[in-house]
Design a protein around this motif. Structure first.
Motif, PDB file in Angstrom:
ATOM      1  N   PRO A  67       0.795  -1.232   0.000  1.00 16.10           N
ATOM      2  CA  PRO A  67       0.000   0.000   0.000  1.00 16.10           C
ATOM      3  C   PRO A  67       0.831   1.288   0.000  1.00 16.10           C
ATOM      4  O   PRO A  67       0.320   2.347  -0.361  1.00 16.10           O
ATOM      5  N   PHE A  68       2.096   1.200   0.421  1.00 20.04           N
ATOM      6  CA  PHE A  68       2.938   2.393   0.394  1.00 20.04           C
ATOM      7  C   PHE A  68       3.351   2.765  -1.032  1.00 20.04           C
ATOM      8  O   PHE A  68       3.703   3.913  -1.307  1.00 20.04           O
ATOM      9  N   LEU A  69       3.339   1.777  -1.948  1.00 22.43           N
ATOM     10  CA  LEU A  69       3.878   2.001  -3.284  1.00 22.43           C
ATOM     11  C   LEU A  69       3.121   3.062  -4.077  1.00 22.43           C
ATOM     12  O   LEU A  69       3.768   3.958  -4.656  1.00 22.43           O
ATOM     13  N   PRO A  70       1.771   3.025  -4.161  1.00 22.83           N
ATOM     14  CA  PRO A  70       1.086   4.056  -4.959  1.00 22.83           C
ATOM     15  C   PRO A  70       1.374   5.472  -4.464  1.00 22.83           C
ATOM     16  O   PRO A  70       1.640   6.373  -5.262  1.00 22.83           O
ATOM     17  N   HIS A  71       1.324   5.658  -3.142  1.00 24.49           N
ATOM     18  CA  HIS A  71       1.591   6.990  -2.598  1.00 24.49           C
ATOM     19  C   HIS A  71       3.028   7.422  -2.887  1.00 24.49           C
ATOM     20  O   HIS A  71       3.285   8.574  -3.255  1.00 24.49           O
ATOM     21  N   THR A  72       3.973   6.487  -2.734  1.00 29.96           N
ATOM     22  CA  THR A  72       5.378   6.806  -3.006  1.00 29.96           C
ATOM     23  C   THR A  72       5.582   7.179  -4.467  1.00 29.96           C
ATOM     24  O   THR A  72       6.255   8.172  -4.783  1.00 29.96           O
ATOM     25  N   LEU A  73       4.990   6.407  -5.363  1.00 27.18           N
ATOM     26  CA  LEU A  73       5.164   6.660  -6.790  1.00 27.18           C
ATOM     27  C   LEU A  73       4.521   7.974  -7.209  1.00 27.18           C
ATOM     28  O   LEU A  73       5.069   8.709  -8.042  1.00 27.18           O
ATOM     29  N   ILE A  74       3.371   8.289  -6.646  1.00 22.42           N
ATOM     30  CA  ILE A  74       2.730   9.563  -6.988  1.00 22.42           C
ATOM     31  C   ILE A  74       3.576  10.723  -6.490  1.00 22.42           C
ATOM     32  O   ILE A  74       3.734  11.747  -7.164  1.00 22.42           O
TER      33      ILE A  74
END
Length: 497
Positions: free
Chosen positions: A222-229
């Motif tokens: 779940p951290f990945l989308p926020h990190t990528l954005i």
């Protein structure tokens, strides 16, 4: 508690100083690099750096965050090692897959990033560097889990020194230009990864457990989308500069960003210390915690505004002294670049209170809205004010996110904020930046006089606010280390006046 807080502060300082050392060395070497590299070269280097920025979080899928948590949750040594080993094996395989995929798409990546196929071999070097850095990240987590802080710092400093020495030799002696910089980074990353492996191999058994992997991915993914954005916000702004204005302007932006080092360092250091402190305040201060949060946020904002004013005033003159005339135009971008860091710092503080509950699902909405704001403002303004429109979009996108996260935070835990003071100080600081920008057209002697008078006037105003603000006079923060000395100084001078 104070013992743990001091230990955390020490660890943060050790990690932070190793990272800052690299930035300081890079800044000091500007006269050398700018003598051998053109603004376009700097623009290409900045765009190729995006390869690593995206490669590492995608390859890790949030596993590095999850490993550290799982390691500390497990009480048995065997389970701790299993978490480390499972995560390490997964990241290694994932990194290898993404490396192969990246190499197969190198031609397309080259066109996308720098619009010139002659630089394709530089993408190969960037991908190899990203691979070793990704593997190094996992070994770093292993040592962090064992709190091998000094070991990590020594390895990091050694990597920086090796990278710089090799890069200087390749750029200055062999005159390899951009290629020399990238080869220096690759050699540094490779040697650093080997050292990290040497110190962490005894903690790994290279076991692999599907149940453990599922738990790691469940927490980390779940951290990945926020990190990528969040990364996309940085990348898209730079990509717009490259695409709509040119690589030369991208290089000037990269140079201006180096002069934001004092501001970015202080903001980063305070943010690192703020994480444990805000939870301590929330847990221990009872009904008085809201007032304490308000007061600390006021101090933080005045501090970063003062640093902004100092850098925006002195930065253009230092830039002219350290670089050749090809880079002087970067001084005009400096106020906007600094405001990007101020906006990021504002977002971080406005999020205080959001973390006091377990629901982090709105985070992609926050970063996604900021991303859309960046795109909208860029396309609305780029044809009229060029690079300044793109930079304005990068600034406003962070402030949009700050407003949204503030609304979400106060719904969970309301913290009053002195918006009158914040807006007043912000407007005065922006006026200072506008005047300094305007003064750049004058001769050296006239410019220095006008800049000195303007900054002294601003400084007097900040001191008056600092001494007379009710938010600061009753602050009881002696036990909160990063703020105690500043508060005691304020109280002392208030009594004298």
């Amino acid at each position: 508690m104070l013992k743990q807080l001091k230990a955390l502060t020490k660890d943060t300082f050790t990690y932070g100083m190793a990272n800052v050392l690299g930035q300081i060395i890079g800044f000091v070497l500007l006269p050398v690099y700018t003598a051998y590299l053109s603004p376009k070269d700097y623009g290409i280097i900045a765009m190729l750096a995006m390869v690593s920025l995206f490669f590492r979080p995608i390859a890790a899928v949030g596993i590095t965050n999850a490993i550290f948590r799982r390691f500390n949750l497990h009480l048995e040594t065997e389970k701790q090692i299993l978490a480390l080993s499972t995560g390490s094996v997964f990241v290694f395989i994932s990194s290898a897959i993404w490396l192969i995929l990246g190499l197969s798409l190198a031609s397309q990546l080259t066109t996308f990033l720098v619009d010139d196929q002659q630089y394709e071999y530089l993408v190969y070097i960037s991908l190899a560097t990203s691979f070793f850095m990704s593997i190094g990240d996992i070994f770093t987590v292993v040592l962090r889990a064992q709190r091998k802080v000094t070991t990590l710092a020594v390895i990091r400093v050694s990597e920086i020194l090796i990278t710089v020495c090799v890069s200087i030799y390749l750029v200055v002696v062999l005159e390899l230009g951009i290629e020399g910089v990238l080869w220096g980074g690759l050699i540094g990353a490779l040697l650093s990864t080997l050292c990290l492996f040497a110190f962490s191999k005894n903690l790994l058994k290279w076991d692999f457990d599907r149940v453990e992997l599922k738990a790691l991915i469940s927490y980390g993914a779940p951290f990945l989308p926020h990190t990528l954005i969040g990364i996309a916000n940085i990348f898209v702004g730079q990509y717009f500069i490259k695409s709509f204005v040119g690589l030369e302007e991208m290089g000037l932006f990269s140079i201006a960003r180096k002069f934001a080092l004092p501001l970015s360092f202080v903001i980063g250091a305070i943010q690192s210390a703020w994480v444990p402190i805000k939870f301590q305040i929330h847990r221990e201060e009872g009904e008085g915690r809201k007032a304490i949060f308000r007061n600390l946020i006021s101090i933080y904002f005045i501090l970063i505004m003062f640093l902004f004013a100092g850098v925006v005033t002195l930065g253009p003159e230092i830039l002219r002294w350290m670089t050749n005339p090809d880079y002087y135009e970067a001084s005009k971008l400096l106020p906007f670049v600094l405001l990007i860091f101020v906006a990021r710092g504002t977002y971080f503080m406005m999020a205080t209170g959001f973390e006091f509950t377990n629901n982090t699902k709105p985070m992609p909405l926050v970063s996604g809205t900021g991303f859309l704001a960046l795109i909208f403002i860029t396309f609305l303004s780029k044809d009229y004010i060029g690079v300044y429109g793109i930079l304005s979009g990068m600034i406003i996108s962070w402030w949009v996110m700050a407003l949204i996260i503030r609304r979400l935070a106060i719904n969970r835990f309301y913290i009053p904020t002195n918006f009158i003071m914040v807006i007043g100080v912000l407007l005065n600081t922006i006026i200072l930046a506008v005047l300094i920008y305007y003064f750049q057209r004058f001769s050296f002697s006239t410019r220095i006089v006008l800049e000195s008078i303007t900054f002294l006037t601003y400084l007097i105003g900040i001191i008056i606010v600092l001494l007379k603000s009710s938010d600061l006079q009753e602050l009881r923060q002696i036990k909160y280390l990063p703020f105690g000395k500043l508060n005691r100084l304020v109280v002392y001078f208030n009594r004298k006046i």
